[in-house]
Motif scaffolding. Structure first.
Motif, PDB file in Angstrom:
ATOM      1  N   SER A 117      41.453 -32.838 -48.144  1.00 44.12           N
ATOM      2  CA  SER A 117      40.971 -32.543 -46.900  1.00 44.12           C
ATOM      3  C   SER A 117      39.634 -33.335 -46.437  1.00 44.12           C
ATOM      4  O   SER A 117      39.500 -34.662 -47.497  1.00 44.12           O
ATOM      5  CB  SER A 117      40.247 -31.115 -47.061  1.00 44.12           C
ATOM      6  OG  SER A 117      39.831 -31.245 -48.109  1.00 44.12           O
ATOM      7  N   SER A 118      38.216 -33.292 -45.878  1.00 48.10           N
ATOM      8  CA  SER A 118      37.934 -33.918 -45.908  1.00 48.10           C
ATOM      9  C   SER A 118      36.738 -34.186 -46.744  1.00 48.10           C
ATOM     10  O   SER A 118      35.430 -35.399 -47.366  1.00 48.10           O
ATOM     11  CB  SER A 118      36.955 -33.823 -44.647  1.00 48.10           C
ATOM     12  OG  SER A 118      36.037 -32.499 -44.534  1.00 48.10           O
ATOM     13  N   ASN A 147      41.908 -27.799 -55.300  1.00 50.65           N
ATOM     14  CA  ASN A 147      42.192 -27.909 -54.075  1.00 50.65           C
ATOM     15  C   ASN A 147      40.702 -28.634 -54.569  1.00 50.65           C
ATOM     16  O   ASN A 147      40.799 -29.087 -55.347  1.00 50.65           O
ATOM     17  CB  ASN A 147      41.343 -26.975 -53.163  1.00 50.65           C
ATOM     18  CG  ASN A 147      40.020 -26.361 -52.964  1.00 50.65           C
ATOM     19  OD1 ASN A 147      39.099 -26.525 -54.567  1.00 50.65           O
ATOM     20  ND2 ASN A 147      39.852 -25.603 -51.591  1.00 50.65           N
ATOM     21  N   ASP A 204      34.975 -24.584 -45.253  1.00 48.25           N
ATOM     22  CA  ASP A 204      35.853 -25.253 -45.987  1.00 48.25           C
ATOM     23  C   ASP A 204      36.740 -25.380 -45.066  1.00 48.25           C
ATOM     24  O   ASP A 204      36.736 -25.159 -43.781  1.00 48.25           O
ATOM     25  CB  ASP A 204      37.182 -23.367 -46.299  1.00 48.25           C
ATOM     26  CG  ASP A 204      38.253 -23.673 -47.288  1.00 48.25           C
ATOM     27  OD1 ASP A 204      37.818 -25.057 -46.938  1.00 48.25           O
ATOM     28  OD2 ASP A 204      38.235 -23.256 -47.965  1.00 48.25           O
ATOM     29  N   PRO A 205      36.880 -26.619 -45.549  1.00 45.57           N
ATOM     30  CA  PRO A 205      37.355 -27.763 -44.545  1.00 45.57           C
ATOM     31  C   PRO A 205      38.728 -27.202 -44.183  1.00 45.57           C
ATOM     32  O   PRO A 205      39.503 -27.760 -42.959  1.00 45.57           O
ATOM     33  CB  PRO A 205      37.417 -29.263 -45.002  1.00 45.57           C
ATOM     34  CG  PRO A 205      37.360 -29.146 -47.009  1.00 45.57           C
ATOM     35  CD  PRO A 205      36.196 -27.628 -46.456  1.00 45.57           C
ATOM     36  N   PHE A 206      39.744 -26.403 -45.002  1.00 43.28           N
ATOM     37  CA  PHE A 206      40.999 -26.865 -44.665  1.00 43.28           C
ATOM     38  C   PHE A 206      40.838 -25.687 -43.205  1.00 43.28           C
ATOM     39  O   PHE A 206      42.081 -25.392 -42.336  1.00 43.28           O
ATOM     40  CB  PHE A 206      41.247 -24.995 -46.164  1.00 43.28           C
ATOM     41  CG  PHE A 206      42.760 -24.268 -45.587  1.00 43.28           C
ATOM     42  CD1 PHE A 206      44.123 -25.067 -46.311  1.00 43.28           C
ATOM     43  CD2 PHE A 206      42.308 -22.771 -45.337  1.00 43.28           C
ATOM     44  CE1 PHE A 206      44.676 -24.153 -45.268  1.00 43.28           C
ATOM     45  CE2 PHE A 206      43.562 -22.190 -45.250  1.00 43.28           C
ATOM     46  CZ  PHE A 206      44.629 -22.742 -45.112  1.00 43.28           C
ATOM     47  N   ASP A 252      44.726 -31.287 -50.996  1.00 44.31           N
ATOM     48  CA  ASP A 252      44.542 -30.650 -50.269  1.00 44.31           C
ATOM     49  C   ASP A 252      44.634 -31.643 -49.036  1.00 44.31           C
ATOM     50  O   ASP A 252      44.762 -32.130 -48.280  1.00 44.31           O
ATOM     51  CB  ASP A 252      43.199 -30.119 -49.077  1.00 44.31           C
ATOM     52  CG  ASP A 252      44.077 -28.282 -49.570  1.00 44.31           C
ATOM     53  OD1 ASP A 252      45.319 -27.916 -49.488  1.00 44.31           O
ATOM     54  OD2 ASP A 252      43.249 -27.564 -49.846  1.00 44.31           O
ATOM     55  N   ARG A 293      48.183 -34.398 -50.459  1.00 44.52           N
ATOM     56  CA  ARG A 293      48.342 -33.985 -49.092  1.00 44.52           C
ATOM     57  C   ARG A 293      48.992 -32.908 -48.849  1.00 44.52           C
ATOM     58  O   ARG A 293      49.806 -33.334 -48.829  1.00 44.52           O
ATOM     59  CB  ARG A 293      48.741 -34.975 -47.923  1.00 44.52           C
ATOM     60  CG  ARG A 293      47.774 -35.315 -47.090  1.00 44.52           C
ATOM     61  CD  ARG A 293      48.699 -35.994 -45.921  1.00 44.52           C
ATOM     62  NE  ARG A 293      47.345 -35.806 -44.718  1.00 44.52           N
ATOM     63  CZ  ARG A 293      48.497 -35.594 -43.676  1.00 44.52           C
ATOM     64  NH1 ARG A 293      49.671 -35.394 -43.839  1.00 44.52           N
ATOM     65  NH2 ARG A 293      47.962 -35.497 -42.560  1.00 44.52           N
ATOM     66  N   ARG A 299      40.829 -27.132 -40.168  1.00 43.31           N
ATOM     67  CA  ARG A 299      42.309 -27.780 -40.493  1.00 43.31           C
ATOM     68  C   ARG A 299      42.931 -27.356 -39.520  1.00 43.31           C
ATOM     69  O   ARG A 299      43.109 -27.288 -38.210  1.00 43.31           O
ATOM     70  CB  ARG A 299      42.090 -28.708 -41.589  1.00 43.31           C
ATOM     71  CG  ARG A 299      41.241 -29.642 -42.357  1.00 43.31           C
ATOM     72  CD  ARG A 299      41.935 -30.111 -43.075  1.00 43.31           C
ATOM     73  NE  ARG A 299      42.980 -30.781 -43.345  1.00 43.31           N
ATOM     74  CZ  ARG A 299      43.888 -31.125 -43.892  1.00 43.31           C
ATOM     75  NH1 ARG A 299      43.602 -31.031 -45.328  1.00 43.31           N
ATOM     76  NH2 ARG A 299      45.392 -32.053 -43.926  1.00 43.31           N
TER      77      ARG A 299
END
Length: 352
Positions: free
Chosen positions: A298-299, A268, A97-99, A296, A312, A102
């Motif tokens: 995210s990527s 998300n 998960d990119p979250f 999010d 964002r 980060r």
């Protein structure tokens, strides 16, 4: 720095070297380096400059004897409802998960100026939670930064009861006197709703996050409130698990039950990415036939096509602030619990 003050090339800088450069006593240098308070700010700055000039590196073992600190901080990803059999899938989700990536990046940013690094602890099973608690109670880390994924997670309360300095990513679900960083999630969802309404989408569905996760619940309710203000009191929605696969399954169900939909809000970006894949598989164009908005930034929002319109969440900045708040709690134990709430921003791209 003059040659007379520079340490010899074949030895490491010492406290005495730093003291000579700063023009203060060795004891004063020790107090500044060990974070002992009641040192004049101008003297602290002189010592810091001298440390940089001499290249002095504190001895961790000696420093811990003086400060009674471990010199490490724990980053704990925790929740409840998992069992030992689920542990592998939980770890896979954390690392993909990119979250979470980060969050780790932001924590490193917040700790780097102090020369500290986090100890990552995954505590999503009862056994792993007990191990993390034992580790922290024994003083192996000076405090904990907690990313909690369930409303009924006991970990924050257990850490407070054990006297472990703690800061949460996300507001606590229970009324606890603990510092936290969070996003104004309802406001972010309203931004998404307002945008979909503005571009003329009137048959909108929602892929919601788990109701047990506060952010998931807040994003759904914020979106519903905003759409009700636009005259749409009922929105079909399906809960999913914040993964791309969960988004695909939710989108397939929503599409089967609402074949004339023209807009999707996903809680998300991974779920939004899954929604786009299912819509394409059914011959629907994004955004011409169905507009999709994620959350999010995210990527995942920029790794596929079309690029996702999303809300964002400044995860890196939030995580860095979480680390700074924890460091301040360690420096000022009398500091009261505080909350830092970040504002969301709508990022318009190709999907809506």
């Amino acid at each position: 720095m003059s040659e007379a003050l520079r340490p010899a090339a074949n030895r490491s800088a010492t406290l005495e070297d730093v003291a000579r450069v700063a023009g203060v006593s060795r004891a004063t240098v020790s107090r500044v380096i060990n974070g002992i308070r009641n040192v004049d700010p101008s003297i602290q700055e002189s010592v810091r400059r001298a440390v940089a000039a001499t290249g002095y590196v504190p001895n961790g073992a000696a420093r811990s004897l003086v400060t009674r600190r471990a010199g490490a901080l724990a980053l704990v990803v925790t929740g409840t409802g998992a069992d030992e059999a689920d542990d592998h899938s939980t770890r896979s989700h954390v690392f993909t998960d990119p979250f979470f990536g980060r969050v780790v990046s932001g924590v490193f940013t917040g700790l780097r100026p102090q020369g500290l690094h986090p100890v990552l602890m995954l505590a999503d099973t009862p056994a792993a939670r007990d191990q993390a608690l034992a580790f922290l109670r024994q003083g192996n880390a000076d405090g904990a930064m907690v990313v909690s994924t369930h409303a009924d997670d006991p970990m924050p309360g257990l850490l407070l009861a054990a006297g472990v300095p703690t800061v949460l990513f996300g507001r606590p679900h229970l009324p606890l006197p603990v510092s936290c960083v969070d996003l104004a999630n309802r406001d972010g969802a309203r931004l998404a709703a307002d945008h979909l309404h503005r571009i003329g989408r009137r048959r909108v569905v929602v892929i919601a996050g788990p109701a047990a996760v506060r952010a998931g619940r807040d994003r759904l309710e914020g979106f519903q409130e905003a759409m009700a203000r636009h005259g749409m009191p009922y929105l079909p929605h399906v809960e999913a698990d914040f993964t791309q696969g969960g988004g695909e399954r939710a989108m397939a169900r929503l599409l089967a039950e609402n074949p004339d939909l023209d807009g999707v809000f996903a809680a998300n970006d991974l779920m939004a990415q899954g929604a786009v894949a299912v819509l394409r598989d059914h011959g629907l164009r994004v955004p011409e036939d169905v507009a999709v908005v994620g959350f999010d930034d995210s990527s995942a929002a920029t790794s596929g096509r079309p690029l996702l319109t999303t809300v964002r969440q400044p995860v890196e900045e939030m995580a860095a602030e979480m680390a700074r708040i924890l460091l301040d709690h360690l420096a000022r134990p009398e500091r009261v619990a505080t909350a830092m709430i970040f504002e969301p921003i709508l990022v318009v791209r190709q999907s809506a």
